[in-house]
Design a protein around this motif. Sequence first.
Motif, PDB file in Angstrom:
ATOM      1  N   GLY A 142       0.824  -1.214   0.000  1.00 51.74           N
ATOM      2  CA  GLY A 142       0.000   0.000   0.000  1.00 51.74           C
ATOM      3  C   GLY A 142       0.851   1.254   0.000  1.00 51.74           C
ATOM      4  N   HIS A 143       1.944   1.214   0.769  1.00 52.36           N
ATOM      5  CA  HIS A 143       2.831   2.372   0.823  1.00 52.36           C
ATOM      6  C   HIS A 143       3.473   2.643  -0.528  1.00 52.36           C
ATOM      7  N   GLY A 144       3.879   1.592  -1.211  1.00 58.63           N
ATOM      8  CA  GLY A 144       4.483   1.774  -2.531  1.00 58.63           C
ATOM      9  C   GLY A 144       3.514   2.424  -3.501  1.00 58.63           C
ATOM     10  N   ILE A 145       2.251   1.967  -3.479  1.00 56.83           N
ATOM     11  CA  ILE A 145       1.243   2.551  -4.373  1.00 56.83           C
ATOM     12  C   ILE A 145       0.982   4.012  -3.999  1.00 56.83           C
ATOM     13  N   LEU A 146       0.895   4.296  -2.700  1.00 57.13           N
ATOM     14  CA  LEU A 146       0.653   5.669  -2.231  1.00 57.13           C
ATOM     15  C   LEU A 146       1.801   6.586  -2.649  1.00 57.13           C
ATOM     16  N   ALA A 147       3.038   6.107  -2.428  1.00 54.50           N
ATOM     17  CA  ALA A 147       4.209   6.929  -2.766  1.00 54.50           C
ATOM     18  C   ALA A 147       4.274   7.193  -4.263  1.00 54.50           C
ATOM     19  N   LEU A 148       4.001   6.166  -5.067  1.00 55.63           N
ATOM     20  CA  LEU A 148       4.028   6.342  -6.512  1.00 55.63           C
ATOM     21  C   LEU A 148       2.937   7.310  -6.961  1.00 55.63           C
ATOM     22  N   SER A 149       1.764   7.239  -6.347  1.00 57.97           N
ATOM     23  CA  SER A 149       0.673   8.169  -6.675  1.00 57.97           C
ATOM     24  C   SER A 149       1.068   9.603  -6.358  1.00 57.97           C
ATOM     25  N   GLY A 150       1.703   9.797  -5.193  1.00 59.29           N
ATOM     26  CA  GLY A 150       2.168  11.138  -4.830  1.00 59.29           C
ATOM     27  C   GLY A 150       3.186  11.670  -5.816  1.00 59.29           C
ATOM     28  N   THR A 151       4.088  10.798  -6.278  1.00 65.29           N
ATOM     29  CA  THR A 151       5.107  11.205  -7.252  1.00 65.29           C
ATOM     30  C   THR A 151       4.466  11.588  -8.579  1.00 65.29           C
ATOM     31  N   VAL A 152       3.504  10.776  -9.031  1.00 61.20           N
ATOM     32  CA  VAL A 152       2.806  11.093 -10.284  1.00 61.20           C
ATOM     33  C   VAL A 152       2.076  12.428 -10.172  1.00 61.20           C
ATOM     34  N   LEU A 153       1.435  12.680  -9.029  1.00 53.65           N
ATOM     35  CA  LEU A 153       0.729  13.947  -8.834  1.00 53.65           C
ATOM     36  C   LEU A 153       1.691  15.129  -8.903  1.00 53.65           C
ATOM     37  N   ILE A 154       2.845  15.017  -8.254  1.00 56.74           N
ATOM     38  CA  ILE A 154       3.813  16.118  -8.268  1.00 56.74           C
ATOM     39  C   ILE A 154       4.338  16.354  -9.679  1.00 56.74           C
ATOM     40  N   VAL A 155       4.705  15.295 -10.373  1.00 56.41           N
ATOM     41  CA  VAL A 155       5.215  15.435 -11.741  1.00 56.41           C
ATOM     42  C   VAL A 155       4.147  16.029 -12.658  1.00 56.41           C
ATOM     43  N   ASN A 156       2.909  15.571 -12.502  1.00 54.35           N
ATOM     44  CA  ASN A 156       1.809  16.091 -13.323  1.00 54.35           C
ATOM     45  C   ASN A 156       1.590  17.577 -13.066  1.00 54.35           C
ATOM     46  N   LEU A 157       1.664  17.992 -11.795  1.00 56.29           N
ATOM     47  CA  LEU A 157       1.498  19.407 -11.454  1.00 56.29           C
ATOM     48  C   LEU A 157       2.620  20.258 -12.040  1.00 56.29           C
ATOM     49  N   LEU A 158       3.854  19.765 -11.948  1.00 57.11           N
ATOM     50  CA  LEU A 158       4.992  20.513 -12.491  1.00 57.11           C
ATOM     51  C   LEU A 158       4.861  20.681 -14.002  1.00 57.11           C
ATOM     52  N   ILE A 159       4.424  19.628 -14.690  1.00 52.59           N
ATOM     53  CA  ILE A 159       4.235  19.721 -16.137  1.00 52.59           C
ATOM     54  C   ILE A 159       3.110  20.695 -16.469  1.00 52.59           C
ATOM     55  N   LEU A 160       2.026  20.643 -15.700  1.00 56.34           N
ATOM     56  CA  LEU A 160       0.886  21.535 -15.926  1.00 56.34           C
ATOM     57  C   LEU A 160       1.292  22.995 -15.755  1.00 56.34           C
ATOM     58  N   VAL A 161       2.008  23.290 -14.670  1.00 58.38           N
ATOM     59  CA  VAL A 161       2.456  24.667 -14.428  1.00 58.38           C
ATOM     60  C   VAL A 161       3.402  25.122 -15.525  1.00 58.38           C
ATOM     61  N   ALA A 162       4.329  24.253 -15.937  1.00 56.74           N
ATOM     62  CA  ALA A 162       5.287  24.603 -16.989  1.00 56.74           C
ATOM     63  C   ALA A 162       4.563  24.893 -18.304  1.00 56.74           C
ATOM     64  N   ARG A 163       3.567  24.075 -18.640  1.00 58.54           N
ATOM     65  CA  ARG A 163       2.817  24.293 -19.881  1.00 58.54           C
ATOM     66  C   ARG A 163       2.106  25.639 -19.872  1.00 58.54           C
ATOM     67  N   MET A 164       1.522  26.010 -18.724  1.00 58.18           N
ATOM     68  CA  MET A 164       0.808  27.283 -18.645  1.00 58.18           C
ATOM     69  C   MET A 164       1.760  28.467 -18.680  1.00 58.18           C
ATOM     70  N   LEU A 165       2.956  28.304 -18.109  1.00 58.50           N
ATOM     71  CA  LEU A 165       3.939  29.388 -18.156  1.00 58.50           C
ATOM     72  C   LEU A 165       4.465  29.585 -19.573  1.00 58.50           C
ATOM     73  N   ILE A 166       4.629  28.496 -20.306  1.00 64.18           N
ATOM     74  CA  ILE A 166       5.108  28.580 -21.683  1.00 64.18           C
ATOM     75  C   ILE A 166       4.055  29.220 -22.580  1.00 64.18           C
ATOM     76  N   ASN A 167       2.807  28.855 -22.378  1.00 63.71           N
ATOM     77  CA  ASN A 167       1.719  29.389 -23.205  1.00 63.71           C
ATOM     78  C   ASN A 167       0.419  29.341 -22.418  1.00 63.71           C
ATOM     79  N   ALA A 168       0.007  30.509 -21.919  1.00 61.88           N
ATOM     80  CA  ALA A 168      -1.232  30.578 -21.134  1.00 61.88           C
ATOM     81  C   ALA A 168      -2.463  30.565 -22.024  1.00 61.88           C
TER      82      ALA A 168
END
Length: 627
Positions: A535-561
């Motif tokens: 369960g911990h492995g799945i939780l940790a991986l989910s948290g990592t995916v969320l952080i990476v997804n957020l960073l990509i989302l913010v970067a995309r909006m900064l490049i072109n809003a």
Amino acid sequence: MKTNKGTIVFIILWLSIFLYPLNTKASGQETPSGIPISDIEATIDEYVDEWVENTVAGVSVEVIKNHEVVFSKGYGLADIDQNMDMNPDETIMEWGSVSKLLVWVSLMQLAEQGELDLTDDIQPYLPDGFLTKVSREEPITFLNLMNHTAGFEDNVFDLGFPTPEHVTTLEEGLKVAEPNQVYPPGEVVAYSNYSTALAAFIVEQVTGEPFYEYVENEIFEPLNMNHTVIHPTFSGKEDLMEKKAKGYVLIEPSVFIESDWFYMSMYPSGGVNGTASDLTAFVQALLPMDGESSPLFKEHETLNQFLSQSYAADETINGIAHGLWEYAGAARGLYHGGNTNSFSSHVHLVPDEEFAVVVLTNQAGEMEINYGLTELLVGAERVEQEVMVQDLPPAIEGSFLATRRPQHSFIKLYFDLMPFTIKPSEEDKIEVQYAGFTGTYLQTSPNTYKLVEGDLVFHSMKQLFVQMENAKVSKISTSISDYEPYPPGKSMPYVLIYGILASIVALYFLVIPIILLIKRIRRQSKHRMSKVSIGHGILALSGTVLIVNLLILVARMLINAGRAYSEVMPQLVLNGIFTGIAGVAMLFMIVNWRITRSTTKEKIMYMLSIIFIVVLIILMSVFQFYR
């Protein structure tokens, strides 16, 4: 002795030279700031040369005085690669929000014809159920749309696109981009592209023809504006595309990169493409000669109404004139600016001086010429205190948010990080900091402040009026926007705390997968994992995916809003999916916690992961990364 009549006339004329000296001001041949029209070319040349090809790629400037175009000139390049000169008569550029003036003129024309009244509720003019997010009982009037007081929040999604593929009809564009109504109509100035496009759609409903056809027939043709197109994809005037300038973004002095053109479904808000000369023809129509009607209106009174004040927060400051901003200059001015991803524009009228300035540039966010040159020509208000210093209340201070901002989207985070900050400067002055710029204001009367010096970004907010409630600032008004206190729990100290927490959480979930992988390798694959560990492995991986997804989302909006909501929606859905997975994994860990044989260090790691995923979910909810 008889005196010849010719001699008498000569003596009178000779004496008048000394008693009433002839000068350019007396003959009306000056700019409002006092520059002789005979010197205007040399003055503009000297000013513009400092900036062209240094901070701006190219610019077209035209000046009207006494109903004539007294100056017209292009500077710099319309296309750097092709070494194409800027030409006010031929170079097509994006007008940005100056396009809105066509909407407001259209409303005035229909009001003049009795097709609508500016004080009418707009709802009966719309299809049933068209607006789905109106939350106030008070009606929205046409004046609310013109004054940007309809109460809509801002919406950056689906406003403009770099290519025409996403462009829809005006009706569809309005439905997709409908914002929430967050203020009562008539109470708060919050600049709204949606309001303008909505007004244009009502013009369609009243006239029974597309807005671009109405403008072509009722504005462009009467004024011979043959080098201007309002259709969002140049339909019917495709040949003008060949004369359109390239747009640029300044990277560093004299270094420009080409930027995308701008295409809009809600094109009445900022989608016009045209020459500076055509824009000047439109402005001239708003400054007809005495005794003559504007070619845009049948009655001179309609034009007078259009150019008169329609809203102001207080009588001590300038306000809005049916969609035009009032300006505190040497004489009362009316203006509107515009910006797209690659172009900027400025129109400034001084009706009492029969004077106007038109500026178009192929530079995103250009200010030195749009604002600086305009102020040089129209002059500045003389700022003086109207009461004794001891009669003035203490200077205000605090941080405030622009009312023009998204309030139901993760984009709101950007605005939360850009406060309008005020602090006392001297006994009767305040210092305002906004978006990295600074201005100093003098308190001229109770609760009214006027700019005495500051960066050009304050050109459009030279006067501030402070509204108080229970001895606290409830709102700060300028002619173009209002500012309000931070909502509870959203002030800058809170935002900084959220930022620190977010950084710690992000770092944790970016590192934890590496730690777990190393740990797993050391224990070797034959070691059986406990249920809590799985369960911990799945939780940790989910948290990592969320952080990476957020960073990509913010970067995309900064490049072109300028994106369609459909472009970012998959990432928001992904946030929801992996939050759900993390929640299930967390519950699985808790249920199996008692039967785990994990070490103390492992349990500490499990607890940290649970705490950090909860904090992450809370932060994502607060800053609306799920919608």
